[in-house]
Design a protein around this motif. Structure first.
Motif, short mmCIF file in Angstrom:
data_model
loop_
_atom_site.label_atom_id
_atom_site.label_comp_id
_atom_site.label_asym_id
_atom_site.label_seq_id
_atom_site.Cartn_x
_atom_site.Cartn_y
_atom_site.Cartn_z
N LEU A 193 0.79 -1.03 0.13
CA LEU A 193 -0.12 -0.08 -0.01
C LEU A 193 0.87 1.27 0.09
CD1 LEU A 193 -2.87 1.32 0.12
CD2 LEU A 193 -2.82 1.04 2.71
N ALA A 194 1.92 1.19 0.84
CA ALA A 194 2.61 2.48 0.90
C ALA A 194 3.68 2.54 -0.29
CB ALA A 194 3.86 2.34 2.01
N GLY A 195 4.09 1.67 -0.94
CA GLY A 195 4.79 1.69 -2.26
C GLY A 195 3.87 2.17 -3.61
N ALA A 196 2.50 1.55 -3.47
CA ALA A 196 1.55 2.17 -4.43
C ALA A 196 1.19 3.57 -4.24
CB ALA A 196 0.35 1.25 -4.47
N LEU A 197 1.03 4.00 -2.93
CA LEU A 197 0.75 5.21 -2.75
C LEU A 197 1.55 6.28 -3.19
CD1 LEU A 197 -1.70 7.09 -1.64
CD2 LEU A 197 -0.55 6.66 0.79
N VAL A 198 3.00 6.26 -2.60
CA VAL A 198 4.01 7.11 -3.04
C VAL A 198 4.37 7.17 -4.48
CG1 VAL A 198 5.06 6.91 -0.68
CG2 VAL A 198 5.72 5.45 -2.60
N ALA A 218 3.92 10.49 -7.12
CA ALA A 218 4.82 10.72 -7.93
C ALA A 218 4.42 10.84 -9.57
CB ALA A 218 6.19 10.10 -7.75
N ALA A 219 3.73 9.79 -9.72
CA ALA A 219 3.36 9.72 -11.17
C ALA A 219 2.07 10.35 -11.54
CB ALA A 219 3.26 8.14 -11.73
N ARG A 220 1.17 10.37 -10.66
CA ARG A 220 -0.36 10.86 -10.99
C ARG A 220 -0.49 12.14 -10.24
NH1 ARG A 220 -3.87 7.70 -8.49
NH2 ARG A 220 -5.54 8.19 -10.16
N GLY A 221 0.24 12.47 -9.42
CA GLY A 221 -0.15 13.96 -8.83
C GLY A 221 -0.73 13.62 -7.57
N TRP A 222 -0.82 14.33 -6.66
CA TRP A 222 -1.55 14.49 -5.54
C TRP A 222 -2.98 14.66 -5.77
CZ3 TRP A 222 -4.05 18.55 -3.41
CH2 TRP A 222 -3.83 19.94 -3.96
N ARG A 223 -3.39 15.50 -6.63
CA ARG A 223 -4.72 15.64 -6.66
C ARG A 223 -5.37 14.29 -7.20
NH1 ARG A 223 -6.27 21.05 -6.87
NH2 ARG A 223 -4.45 22.59 -7.15
N ARG A 224 -4.98 13.88 -8.17
CA ARG A 224 -5.67 12.70 -8.50
C ARG A 224 -5.47 11.50 -7.67
NH1 ARG A 224 -3.37 10.99 -14.43
NH2 ARG A 224 -5.09 9.36 -14.12
N THR A 225 -4.41 11.39 -6.89
CA THR A 225 -4.24 10.19 -5.74
C THR A 225 -5.35 10.60 -4.73
OG1 THR A 225 -1.87 10.04 -6.41
CG2 THR A 225 -2.90 9.18 -4.22
N LEU A 226 -5.46 11.86 -4.28
CA LEU A 226 -6.18 12.06 -3.12
C LEU A 226 -7.73 11.79 -3.62
CD1 LEU A 226 -4.49 15.15 -1.35
CD2 LEU A 226 -4.59 12.60 -0.81
N ARG A 234 -10.62 9.25 -1.83
CA ARG A 234 -11.93 9.73 -1.23
C ARG A 234 -12.93 8.44 -1.30
NH1 ARG A 234 -12.92 15.49 -4.49
NH2 ARG A 234 -11.26 16.64 -3.23
N TRP A 235 -12.79 7.61 -2.03
CA TRP A 235 -13.51 6.58 -2.12
C TRP A 235 -12.96 5.11 -1.85
CZ3 TRP A 235 -12.78 2.13 -5.20
CH2 TRP A 235 -11.97 2.49 -6.18
N GLN A 236 -11.50 5.19 -1.81
CA GLN A 236 -10.77 3.90 -1.35
C GLN A 236 -10.71 3.71 0.15
OE1 GLN A 236 -7.24 4.59 -3.56
NE2 GLN A 236 -8.01 4.25 -5.65
N VAL A 264 -5.65 -1.92 -6.20
CA VAL A 264 -6.35 -0.78 -7.14
C VAL A 264 -5.29 0.28 -7.72
CG1 VAL A 264 -8.09 1.03 -7.13
CG2 VAL A 264 -8.93 -1.20 -6.26
N LEU A 265 -4.44 0.88 -6.54
CA LEU A 265 -3.49 1.80 -6.80
C LEU A 265 -2.41 1.33 -7.50
CD1 LEU A 265 -3.22 3.34 -3.05
CD2 LEU A 265 -4.09 4.40 -4.99
N TRP A 266 -1.92 0.15 -7.59
CA TRP A 266 -0.81 -0.48 -8.55
C TRP A 266 -1.62 -0.56 -9.84
CZ3 TRP A 266 3.81 0.09 -7.53
CH2 TRP A 266 4.15 -0.40 -6.27
N PHE A 267 -2.89 -0.89 -10.14
CA PHE A 267 -3.27 -0.89 -11.46
C PHE A 267 -3.46 0.59 -11.93
CE2 PHE A 267 -5.25 -5.26 -10.65
CZ PHE A 267 -4.72 -5.81 -11.94
N GLU A 268 -3.81 1.39 -11.11
CA GLU A 268 -4.06 2.77 -11.37
C GLU A 268 -2.50 3.31 -12.05
OE1 GLU A 268 -7.74 4.41 -9.05
OE2 GLU A 268 -5.85 4.93 -8.49
#
Length: 291
Positions: A43-48, A52-60, A64-66, A115-119
């Motif tokens: 989870l931590a690896g996928a989140l960081v 870095a790749a998708r930006g904090w706006r898309r990640t946050l 919101r639903w995850q 889900v984060l790894w797939f994104e």
């Protein structure tokens, strides 16, 4: 139709086989690693890397639903699986155990990590890079995929055009008429069949199917550095999978959870999970564009 991105990653300079192998191995390990420390690392690896790749706006925006999904699974699991030995609460005839809550929270976090790894994989492996991977191995599948990616948006745009034209001719289809949807579908079907005949004739004129093996344009060549990177990822993933299997085989939620201890075997999994983020940060520091 190519997928555009605002950010670049360290995988952009590699052959598509390198990130495809990395994400395939990482996602498979994350799916089968039902152990708190392994789930936390995934989870931590996928989140960081998502930051870095998708930006904090898309990640946050995704969190919101995850994150509510993690809470929902953690709360719902004790209600359906009353197992464990540490009683937390008693709701009438229903007993809630600490082990059930921990299992639900771990399962929810595992689902979010996958889900984060797939994104993250979708951000790196854009449509053109995926098509490049299967251009020679699966030419027909690649052709169908590329045409579907092009024709589906075109069909949606044409449906709006036909619907607007139908709304303008109220005499042919009055407002509220049930035949309006049928007319739109009929026009789209006729348009698509005519277009398919033209495309098949154009492909036949360009020699599609004339030979068993078809040449294709590959924008990225497989270099020696890609071979070394691919071999390193495969070796690291194999070691990580073996150690993760050893950690998961010694862990159980029911009837009691053993105590988690520090173990060096988590290090290869952590290196694998944080590898793309470290490479991306190193590349940004090298080119002086730290975000």
């Amino acid at each position: 139709m190519l997928t555009m991105r605002d950010t670049h990653t360290a995988f952009d300079t590699c052959h598509p086989a390198v990130p495809a192998t990395y994400f395939a191995a990482t996602i498979l390990i994350a799916i089968f690693a039902m152990q708190p420390v392994c789930v936390g690392i995934s989870l931590a690896g996928a989140l960081v890397f998502s930051l870095a790749a998708r930006g904090w706006r898309r990640t946050l925006g995704g969190l919101r639903w995850q994150l509510p999904m993690v809470a929902l699974v953690a709360v719902a699991n004790p209600l359906f699986s009353a197992s464990g030995s540490t009683l937390v609460a008693q709701l009438g005839p229903m007993a809630i155990y600490q082990e059930s809550i921990a299992y639900g929270a771990c399962a929810g976090a595992l689902l979010v990590a996958v889900v984060l790894w797939f994104e993250d994989a979708a951000c790196v492996l854009t449509q053109d890079r995926l098509l490049q991977l299967g251009a020679r191995v699966l030419p027909t599948v690649t052709l169908v995929t590329s045409m579907a990616a092009q024709l589906v948006p075109q069909l949606m745009q044409r449906s709006q055009t036909v619907r607007a034209a139908t709304l303008a001719t109220t005499a042919a289809a009055p407002e509220g008429s049930r035949d309006r949807g049928v007319r739109v579908a009929d026009q789209l079907m006729s348009w698509s069949m005519e277009d398919s005949i033209e495309r098949s004739d154009a492909m036949r004129a360009r020699g599609w199917g004339a030979t068993d093996r078809r040449s294709c344009y590959l924008p990225d060549s497989f270099r020696n550095s890609d071979a070394f990177a691919l071999a390193g990822i495969v070796l690291l993933a194999a070691v990580s999978a073996f150690l993760v299997y050893a950690a998961c085989s010694q862990w159980h939620f029911y009837p009691t959870m053993p105590r988690l201890v520090a173990w060096w075997g988590y290090a290869p999994h952590a290196v694998l999970a944080f590898l793309p983020t470290a490479l991306d940060l190193g590349q940004r520091l090298r080119w002086g564009r730290v975000a």
